[in-house]
Design a protein around this motif. Structure first.
Motif, PDB file in Angstrom:
ATOM      1  N   TYR A 121      -8.680   7.738  -9.756  1.00  0.00           N
ATOM      2  CA  TYR A 121      -9.457   7.531  -8.836  1.00  0.00           C
ATOM      3  C   TYR A 121      -9.021   8.805  -7.944  1.00  0.00           C
ATOM      4  CZ  TYR A 121     -12.576   6.288  -5.060  1.00  0.00           C
ATOM      5  OH  TYR A 121     -12.847   6.413  -3.764  1.00  0.00           O
ATOM      6  N   SER A 122      -7.964   9.199  -7.479  1.00  0.00           N
ATOM      7  CA  SER A 122      -7.427  10.439  -6.955  1.00  0.00           C
ATOM      8  C   SER A 122      -6.913  11.263  -7.030  1.00  0.00           C
ATOM      9  CB  SER A 122      -5.551   9.875  -6.117  1.00  0.00           C
ATOM     10  OG  SER A 122      -6.285   8.861  -5.240  1.00  0.00           O
ATOM     11  N   LEU A 167      -3.175  -0.880 -10.362  1.00  0.00           N
ATOM     12  CA  LEU A 167      -3.304  -0.328  -9.475  1.00  0.00           C
ATOM     13  C   LEU A 167      -3.060   0.495  -9.675  1.00  0.00           C
ATOM     14  CD1 LEU A 167      -2.901  -2.855  -6.723  1.00  0.00           C
ATOM     15  CD2 LEU A 167      -5.308  -2.672  -7.657  1.00  0.00           C
ATOM     16  N   GLU A 202      -8.379   3.800  -0.281  1.00  0.00           N
ATOM     17  CA  GLU A 202      -9.020   3.548  -1.882  1.00  0.00           C
ATOM     18  C   GLU A 202      -9.327   1.712  -1.291  1.00  0.00           C
ATOM     19  OE1 GLU A 202      -6.441   4.544  -4.737  1.00  0.00           O
ATOM     20  OE2 GLU A 202      -7.677   3.288  -5.737  1.00  0.00           O
ATOM     21  N   HIS A 226      -5.377   9.327  -0.017  1.00  0.00           N
ATOM     22  CA  HIS A 226      -6.309   9.204  -0.531  1.00  0.00           C
ATOM     23  C   HIS A 226      -5.962   7.896  -1.403  1.00  0.00           C
ATOM     24  CE1 HIS A 226     -10.050   8.905  -3.368  1.00  0.00           C
ATOM     25  NE2 HIS A 226      -9.938   9.480  -2.665  1.00  0.00           N
ATOM     26  N   THR A 227      -5.288   7.520  -1.932  1.00  0.00           N
ATOM     27  CA  THR A 227      -4.413   6.245  -2.247  1.00  0.00           C
ATOM     28  C   THR A 227      -4.457   5.340  -1.477  1.00  0.00           C
ATOM     29  OG1 THR A 227      -3.033   7.443  -4.105  1.00  0.00           O
ATOM     30  CG2 THR A 227      -2.930   4.819  -4.152  1.00  0.00           C
ATOM     31  N   SER A 246      -5.651   4.476  -9.746  1.00  0.00           N
ATOM     32  CA  SER A 246      -5.709   5.179  -9.001  1.00  0.00           C
ATOM     33  C   SER A 246      -4.774   6.468  -9.525  1.00  0.00           C
ATOM     34  CB  SER A 246      -4.363   5.046  -7.667  1.00  0.00           C
ATOM     35  OG  SER A 246      -4.469   3.199  -6.949  1.00  0.00           O
ATOM     36  N   VAL A 281      -9.219  -0.635  -5.864  1.00  0.00           N
ATOM     37  CA  VAL A 281      -8.537  -1.369  -6.461  1.00  0.00           C
ATOM     38  C   VAL A 281      -8.767  -3.055  -6.049  1.00  0.00           C
ATOM     39  CG1 VAL A 281      -6.747   0.142  -5.295  1.00  0.00           C
ATOM     40  CG2 VAL A 281      -7.992  -1.627  -3.700  1.00  0.00           C
ATOM     41  N   VAL A 298       1.634   6.610  -6.974  1.00  0.00           N
ATOM     42  CA  VAL A 298       0.831   7.334  -7.592  1.00  0.00           C
ATOM     43  C   VAL A 298       0.976   8.784  -7.332  1.00  0.00           C
ATOM     44  CG1 VAL A 298      -2.149   7.700  -7.565  1.00  0.00           C
ATOM     45  CG2 VAL A 298      -1.078   5.070  -7.205  1.00  0.00           C
ATOM     46  N   THR A 331       0.739  -0.966   0.076  1.00  0.00           N
ATOM     47  CA  THR A 331       0.110  -0.036   0.009  1.00  0.00           C
ATOM     48  C   THR A 331       1.260   0.988   0.157  1.00  0.00           C
ATOM     49  OG1 THR A 331      -1.781  -0.701   1.182  1.00  0.00           O
ATOM     50  CG2 THR A 331      -1.635   1.251   1.125  1.00  0.00           C
ATOM     51  N   ALA A 389       0.725   3.798  -2.545  1.00  0.00           N
ATOM     52  CA  ALA A 389       0.577   5.176  -2.620  1.00  0.00           C
ATOM     53  C   ALA A 389       1.896   6.420  -2.820  1.00  0.00           C
ATOM     54  CB  ALA A 389       0.250   5.810  -0.901  1.00  0.00           C
TER      55      ALA A 389
END
Length: 230
Positions: free
Chosen positions: A102-103, A95, A163, A159-160, A99, A167, A21, A14, A18
């Motif tokens: 999404y972010s 991913l 989520e 935020h990543t 991401s 994912v 991203v 994770t 993050a």
């Protein structure tokens, strides 16, 4: 509070996701934020709406369409296959791509707000003194919009980390490859492993609280419109 080996693997995955991203979003989101802050084009509304779409769209809906787009017959999937990269779903880089979409509003909007608050006057003065476009950006925009960049970095990363729907839809649940922290928590709850669920969920609560607390303290210290992402 203790973590199993799979929990620690999910936590590191994770953090890796993050970090990747957030870095890519700063590189991609800054020119988008600059354009949105400066343009008077008719396209500003539609582009701004597309950037903000993940704020209101259910993550599973976004994940579903990204899964189609990155599949063998989707435009992104056909592009990656043409480049010899195969398809992205159920991989780490799948991913990352999902991401980023999404972010994106959590990075673009704070930077856009900071640049809009800066106004045109400092850039006009720098241009009058002979500074070129890149010099004006790195010598004037970046230092004066620094709070917006800090806010974008913190919010994009946090935020990543949290989520789930996107994912799970894009990455599935492959240990060591796509099984991130939120998906690992979901597995513990499904297996009725509440002690391990508490350990992961409690860590996320503490992490989110510290992120927001640091952000609000930074807002008060900086007193800049660039940080007002609420």
């Amino acid at each position: 509070m203790s973590f199993s080996e799979t929990d620690i693997t999910a936590i590191w995955l994770t953090l890796r996701l993050a970090s990747t991203v957030t870095l890519l979003l700063l590189l991609l989101g800054t020119p988008i934020a600059w354009w949105l802050a400066r343009t008077k084009s008719w396209w500003k509304g539609p582009v701004g709406a597309v950037v903000a779409l993940p704020l209101v769209l259910p993550p599973t809906v976004l994940g579903f369409y990204l899964l189609i787009a990155m599949g063998p017959n989707g435009p992104i999937g056909q592009l990656t296959q043409t480049l010899g990269l195969g398809t992205l779903p159920f991989t780490f880089w799948g991913l990352v791509v999902a991401s980023i979409f999404y972010s994106m509003p959590f990075v673009v909007q704070p930077i856009q707000n900071a640049i809009e608050a800066l106004g045109a006057r400092p850039l006009e003065v720098a241009a009058t003194l002979g500074a070129g476009p890149w010099d004006r950006f790195f010598s004037v925009v970046v230092p004066m919009a620094k709070p917006g960049f800090i806010s974008a970095t913190v919010l994009g990363f946090a935020h990543t980390v949290g989520e789930f729907g996107v994912v799970l839809m894009i990455g599935g649940n492959i240990p060591g490859e796509t099984q991130v922290l939120s998906v690992q928590l979901y597995d513990h709850v499904e297996a009725l492993e509440y002690a391990q669920s508490h350990a992961l969920a409690g860590s996320l609560v503490i992490f989110s609280f510290l992120v927001l607390l640091g952000l609000y303290w930074s807002q008060r210290k900086q007193g800049s419109a660039g940080l007002k992402y609420q």
